[in-house]
Design a protein around this motif. Structure first.
Motif, PDB file in Angstrom:
ATOM      1  N   GLY A 105       0.837  -1.397  -0.188  1.00 17.03           N
ATOM      2  CA  GLY A 105      -0.378   0.238  -0.116  1.00 17.03           C
ATOM      3  C   GLY A 105       0.432   1.504  -0.034  1.00 17.03           C
ATOM      4  O   GLY A 105       2.164   1.256  -0.453  1.00 17.03           O
ATOM      5  N   ALA A 106       0.454   2.366   0.104  1.00 17.09           N
ATOM      6  CA  ALA A 106       0.793   3.517  -0.172  1.00 17.09           C
ATOM      7  C   ALA A 106       1.596   4.196   1.577  1.00 17.09           C
ATOM      8  O   ALA A 106       1.074   3.792   2.601  1.00 17.09           O
ATOM      9  CB  ALA A 106      -0.297   4.934  -0.266  1.00 17.09           C
ATOM     10  N   ALA A 107       2.218   5.072   1.263  1.00 18.83           N
ATOM     11  CA  ALA A 107       2.674   5.190   2.888  1.00 18.83           C
ATOM     12  C   ALA A 107       3.296   6.983   2.257  1.00 18.83           C
ATOM     13  O   ALA A 107       3.563   6.873   1.682  1.00 18.83           O
ATOM     14  CB  ALA A 107       4.212   4.588   3.636  1.00 18.83           C
ATOM     15  N   TYR A 108       3.379   7.701   3.807  1.00 25.27           N
ATOM     16  CA  TYR A 108       4.368   9.231   3.424  1.00 25.27           C
ATOM     17  C   TYR A 108       4.739   8.978   5.107  1.00 25.27           C
ATOM     18  O   TYR A 108       4.647   8.646   6.181  1.00 25.27           O
ATOM     19  CB  TYR A 108       2.923   9.957   3.432  1.00 25.27           C
ATOM     20  N   SER A 109       5.478  10.926   4.891  1.00 22.54           N
ATOM     21  CA  SER A 109       6.309  11.061   6.099  1.00 22.54           C
ATOM     22  C   SER A 109       6.015  12.753   6.333  1.00 22.54           C
ATOM     23  O   SER A 109       5.779  13.324   4.806  1.00 22.54           O
ATOM     24  CB  SER A 109       7.462  11.089   6.108  1.00 22.54           C
ATOM     25  N   HIS A 110       5.708  12.865   6.968  1.00 20.22           N
ATOM     26  CA  HIS A 110       5.433  14.818   7.087  1.00 20.22           C
ATOM     27  C   HIS A 110       6.383  15.660   8.232  1.00 20.22           C
ATOM     28  O   HIS A 110       6.781  14.871   8.877  1.00 20.22           O
ATOM     29  CB  HIS A 110       4.339  14.797   6.440  1.00 20.22           C
ATOM     30  N   ASP A 111       6.521  16.437   8.543  1.00 24.17           N
ATOM     31  CA  ASP A 111       6.499  17.081   9.542  1.00 24.17           C
ATOM     32  C   ASP A 111       6.358  16.737  10.498  1.00 24.17           C
ATOM     33  O   ASP A 111       6.868  16.572  11.781  1.00 24.17           O
ATOM     34  CB  ASP A 111       6.188  19.194   9.410  1.00 24.17           C
ATOM     35  N   ASP A 112       4.500  16.353  11.541  1.00 20.91           N
ATOM     36  CA  ASP A 112       4.228  15.817  12.209  1.00 20.91           C
ATOM     37  C   ASP A 112       4.540  14.660  12.981  1.00 20.91           C
ATOM     38  O   ASP A 112       3.842  14.028  13.347  1.00 20.91           O
ATOM     39  CB  ASP A 112       3.247  17.215  12.384  1.00 20.91           C
ATOM     40  N   ASP A 113       4.790  13.511  11.562  1.00 20.06           N
ATOM     41  CA  ASP A 113       4.924  12.322  11.584  1.00 20.06           C
ATOM     42  C   ASP A 113       5.972  11.719  10.233  1.00 20.06           C
ATOM     43  O   ASP A 113       5.771  11.883   9.335  1.00 20.06           O
ATOM     44  CB  ASP A 113       3.554  11.712  10.879  1.00 20.06           C
ATOM     45  N   LYS A 114       6.522  10.942  11.098  1.00 21.31           N
ATOM     46  CA  LYS A 114       8.175  10.729  10.816  1.00 21.31           C
ATOM     47  C   LYS A 114       7.288   9.980   9.402  1.00 21.31           C
ATOM     48  O   LYS A 114       8.255   9.783   8.436  1.00 21.31           O
ATOM     49  CB  LYS A 114       9.261  10.143  11.173  1.00 21.31           C
ATOM     50  N   PHE A 115       6.679   8.420   9.749  1.00 20.34           N
ATOM     51  CA  PHE A 115       6.441   7.434   8.703  1.00 20.34           C
ATOM     52  C   PHE A 115       4.794   7.209   9.121  1.00 20.34           C
ATOM     53  O   PHE A 115       4.089   6.950  10.405  1.00 20.34           O
ATOM     54  CB  PHE A 115       7.289   6.393   9.359  1.00 20.34           C
ATOM     55  N   GLU A 116       3.739   7.274   8.129  1.00 20.48           N
ATOM     56  CA  GLU A 116       2.661   6.508   8.769  1.00 20.48           C
ATOM     57  C   GLU A 116       2.212   6.070   7.346  1.00 20.48           C
ATOM     58  O   GLU A 116       2.466   6.848   6.004  1.00 20.48           O
ATOM     59  CB  GLU A 116       1.057   7.784   8.169  1.00 20.48           C
ATOM     60  N   LYS A 117       1.566   4.524   8.456  1.00 19.25           N
ATOM     61  CA  LYS A 117       0.899   4.243   6.309  1.00 19.25           C
ATOM     62  C   LYS A 117      -0.401   4.084   6.478  1.00 19.25           C
ATOM     63  O   LYS A 117      -1.283   4.566   7.048  1.00 19.25           O
ATOM     64  CB  LYS A 117       0.932   2.401   6.600  1.00 19.25           C
ATOM     65  N   TYR A 118      -0.446   4.274   4.826  1.00 18.66           N
ATOM     66  CA  TYR A 118      -2.296   4.685   4.421  1.00 18.66           C
ATOM     67  C   TYR A 118      -2.249   3.501   2.788  1.00 18.66           C
ATOM     68  O   TYR A 118      -2.191   3.904   2.233  1.00 18.66           O
ATOM     69  CB  TYR A 118      -1.309   6.243   3.970  1.00 18.66           C
ATOM     70  N   ASP A 119      -2.893   2.301   4.363  1.00 15.82           N
ATOM     71  CA  ASP A 119      -3.629   1.267   2.838  1.00 15.82           C
ATOM     72  C   ASP A 119      -4.471   2.231   2.031  1.00 15.82           C
ATOM     73  O   ASP A 119      -5.049   3.511   1.707  1.00 15.82           O
ATOM     74  CB  ASP A 119      -3.767   0.203   3.731  1.00 15.82           C
ATOM     75  N   PHE A 120      -5.545   1.146   0.920  1.00 15.49           N
ATOM     76  CA  PHE A 120      -6.144   1.845  -0.474  1.00 15.49           C
ATOM     77  C   PHE A 120      -7.397   1.686   0.972  1.00 15.49           C
ATOM     78  O   PHE A 120      -8.365   2.198  -0.240  1.00 15.49           O
ATOM     79  CB  PHE A 120      -5.883   0.114  -1.334  1.00 15.49           C
ATOM     80  N   GLU A 121      -7.848   1.506   1.678  1.00 12.03           N
ATOM     81  CA  GLU A 121      -8.893   0.733   1.966  1.00 12.03           C
ATOM     82  C   GLU A 121      -9.481   2.268   3.063  1.00 12.03           C
ATOM     83  O   GLU A 121     -10.091   3.050   2.890  1.00 12.03           O
ATOM     84  CB  GLU A 121      -9.092   0.143   3.814  1.00 12.03           C
ATOM     85  N   ASP A 122      -7.653   2.820   3.800  1.00  3.59           N
ATOM     86  CA  ASP A 122      -7.937   3.728   4.519  1.00  3.59           C
ATOM     87  C   ASP A 122      -8.747   5.506   3.187  1.00  3.59           C
ATOM     88  O   ASP A 122      -8.545   6.285   3.646  1.00  3.59           O
ATOM     89  CB  ASP A 122      -6.696   4.534   4.840  1.00  3.59           C
ATOM     90  N   MET A 123      -7.403   4.965   1.766  1.00  2.62           N
ATOM     91  CA  MET A 123      -7.837   6.022   1.164  1.00  2.62           C
ATOM     92  C   MET A 123      -8.552   6.184   0.072  1.00  2.62           C
ATOM     93  O   MET A 123      -9.157   6.644  -0.323  1.00  2.62           O
ATOM     94  CB  MET A 123      -6.465   5.445   0.043  1.00  2.62           C
ATOM     95  N   GLN A 124      -9.065   4.792   0.812  1.00  6.02           N
ATOM     96  CA  GLN A 124     -10.646   4.989  -0.070  1.00  6.02           C
ATOM     97  C   GLN A 124     -11.964   5.691   1.027  1.00  6.02           C
ATOM     98  O   GLN A 124     -12.744   6.443   0.665  1.00  6.02           O
ATOM     99  CB  GLN A 124     -11.597   3.831  -0.470  1.00  6.02           C
ATOM    100  N   ASP A 125     -11.596   6.059   1.407  1.00  2.00           N
ATOM    101  CA  ASP A 125     -12.524   5.834   3.249  1.00  2.00           C
ATOM    102  C   ASP A 125     -12.611   7.775   2.962  1.00  2.00           C
ATOM    103  O   ASP A 125     -12.906   8.633   3.530  1.00  2.00           O
ATOM    104  CB  ASP A 125     -12.023   6.127   4.560  1.00  2.00           C
TER     105      ASP A 125
END
Length: 553
Positions: A229-249
């Motif tokens: 699935g997907a994942a991302y990083s930003h200023d407030d979160d070093k690493f966050e998974k973002y699976d396809f079900e979450d992406m649909q929601d």
């Protein structure tokens, strides 16, 4: 981490194993075992454009429907680029990377075919797109820029390579999209050089996105859980998974100066890495109910008449090599997902990596790592066995107290605490060392599961791939035999018959589980058992010399 069921399953195995070891000592005859992210918002998927007033990111109109083939009208001239580690194909329509093969990795063991990370196939789309949007952009939902190319084939010869694509707007503005490659590296530079030949200023934005068919990959199994699935990083979160079900929601919409977006599978990753000194926006959406899209948009860029602007980004297409990814951008190495034990797993991986550099064999490195870890934990192991032995010596006195105080639990508890204090015995001494060891063993499990270095790495003889199961099941059988031997080192316990039968079958149960485990993990567990047996014999011998009856003989 991965799914809760997978975590519980692995934790069950590890805890069961520790309980098995503890039980063998403790149940000998005469023994009775006593994130807030304010910059994140979500929008409905019914909105077909990314929430950006200046323009929308293309994608929906260029995505094939379901299993239908890609329309020829969406394909321009194809440019093939070969380096020593990458073989990629760039579509001149939009300048998207529509195919990426990793030349250092076989598709399967002993296969001549190279591992395909990106592809544009019917029903299986996985591509890296980028472009310029905004009031004066060259890409939009209505169509993509058609670049002209100098050649259709490029081969790296001198350690670096640049592949230019050129597009000229009707107002005379010249846009060059240049891909930069370096020898031995999986990160590809993407640079836009925009010469504004118009009579007025132009406004545009860079975007980069990864687009993938949501049903194209696999998420592993309960025995070998892996993330897809997907994942991302930003200023407030070093690493966050973002699976396809979450992406649909819900859709991602985060403003950040640092970070990246990525698509992950077991051993490999693709990631857009924007410049880290500006307010970029991370976004996602789902197209046609089948295509997952995650990307990044730069701030609006204004280019005055007669001026030239340069906009840069990086796309990583390769294995989850922690050293390379860490050197490229902060936190990208966290895509090698050790879960909440990453702080412990990373040093263990460094140890494994160091030992492999000495012995040049990942199987031997696993053995040596296990030896080092078990040696480091020996004081805890010894404390565990000594505590249990002392508890066993107190059993006659504790039995007498039970007979004396009967059902008066308060007096019984007070008497037992006094006895522990007089004899200098900690009733938790047998459990505490086990609990301290548990995180280390779980971290080792995830290191061996997640390390791409073990993929297609041979050990000896029949073990040609440490990342897959033993083809002849020899290691699991040996592991089960080692558990049986550990059990036999203890006399038959006089415990509850049902409990007795359960633990007698433990070696068989574990052997069945381990038949499908990656051979590298089974090797680790087998070596760990053998070392535990040796440690048990050493500790027993020392205690018996002191007159402590360890085994109830």
């Amino acid at each position: 981490m991965n799914s809760p069921r997978s975590i519980l399953f692995i934790a069950f195995l590890v805890v069961s194993f520790f309980l098995f070891q503890t039980w063998m000592v403790d149940t000998a005859p005469g023994t009775q075992a006593p994130s807030n992210t304010t910059s994140t918002s979500t929008t409905s998927n019914s909105d077909s454009t990314v929430p950006e007033p200046q323009g929308s990111v293309p994608g929906d109109s260029s995505v094939p429907d379901g299993d239908s083939p890609v329309a020829k009208t969406n394909t321009g001239q194809l440019v093939e680029v070969k380096t020593d580690v990458l073989d990629i194909v760039i579509d001149a329509k939009g300048g998207d990377i529509v195919s990426a093969k990793l030349l250092e990795f076989a598709q399967s063991l002993d296969s001549e075919q190279r591992f395909q990370l990106l592809q544009r196939e019917p029903g299986n789309l996985y591509i890296a797109q980028s472009g310029l949007i905004g009031p004066d952009g060259i890409d939009s939902s209505g169509g993509r820029a058609e670049f002209s190319v100098e050649k259709t084939e490029y081969v790296m010869e001198n350690g670096t390579l640049e592949v230019p694509l050129t597009y000229q707007k009707a107002d005379g503005t010249v846009v060059k999209k240049i891909f930069s490659f370096k020898q031995g590296q999986y990160d590809v530079g993407v640079r836009y050089e925009i010469l504004n030949n118009a009579n007025e200023a132009q406004q545009l934005q860079f975007y980069g996105q990864l687009q993938q068919t949501m049903t194209a990959g696999e998420g592993g199994s309960m025995i070998m859980p892996t993330y897809f699935g997907a994942a991302y990083s930003h200023d407030d979160d070093k690493f966050e998974k973002y699976d396809f079900e979450d992406m649909q929601d819900q859709r991602l919409n985060v403003s950040t100066q640092t970070g990246w977006v990525s698509m992950l599978e077991h051993y490999f990753v693709s990631a857009w890495i924007p410049t880290q000194q500006q307010d970029n926006r991370l976004f996602s959406r789902v197209a046609d109910n089948s295509q997952a899209i995650i990307g990044v948009i730069y701030p609006m860029e204004q280019i005055n008449a007669g001026e030239t602007a340069v906009i840069e980004s990086t796309i990583y297409l390769g294995p989850k090599d922690q050293d390379s990814m860490a050197a490229l951008v902060e936190n990208l190495d966290l895509t090698v997902d050790y879960g909440f034990l990453w702080w412990l797993a990373q040093p263990i991986f460094k140890l494994l990596q160091f030992l492999q550099s000495l012995v040049l064999n990942w199987g031997l490195a696993i053995i040596l790592t296990t030896v080092v870890v078990k040696a480091a934990l020996f004081p805890l192991t010894k404390a565990q066995y000594v505590s249990m032995a002392k508890m066993r010596m107190l059993q006659p006195k504790m039995t007498a107290m039970r007979e004396r105080y009967g059902s008066d639990r308060q007096k019984m508890s007070q008497a037992m605490m006094k006895l522990y204090k007089e004899e200098k015995v900690n009733p938790l001494g047998g459990c505490l060392p086990m609990l301290l060891q548990l995180p280390i063993f779980l971290a080792l499990y995830w290191v061996l599961l997640e390390s791409v270095e073990l993929r297609h790495s041979e050990f000896v003889f029949w073990i040609q791939d440490l990342s897959t199961k033993d083809p002849y099941y020899i290691l699991p059988i040996l592991m089960g035999a080692s558990m049986f031997l550990m059990q036999k080192l203890q006399p038959t316990p006089t415990a509850d018959p049902m409990q007795q039968k359960l633990f007698q079958y433990m070696p068989v149960i574990f052997t069945v589980f381990f038949l499908w485990f990656p051979s590298g993990l089974v090797l680790y567990w087998l070596v760990s058992n053998l070392i535990t047996i040796a440690q048990m014999l050493i500790i027993y011998k020392g205690l018996e010399k002191k007159g402590i009856n360890v085994r109830g003989k």
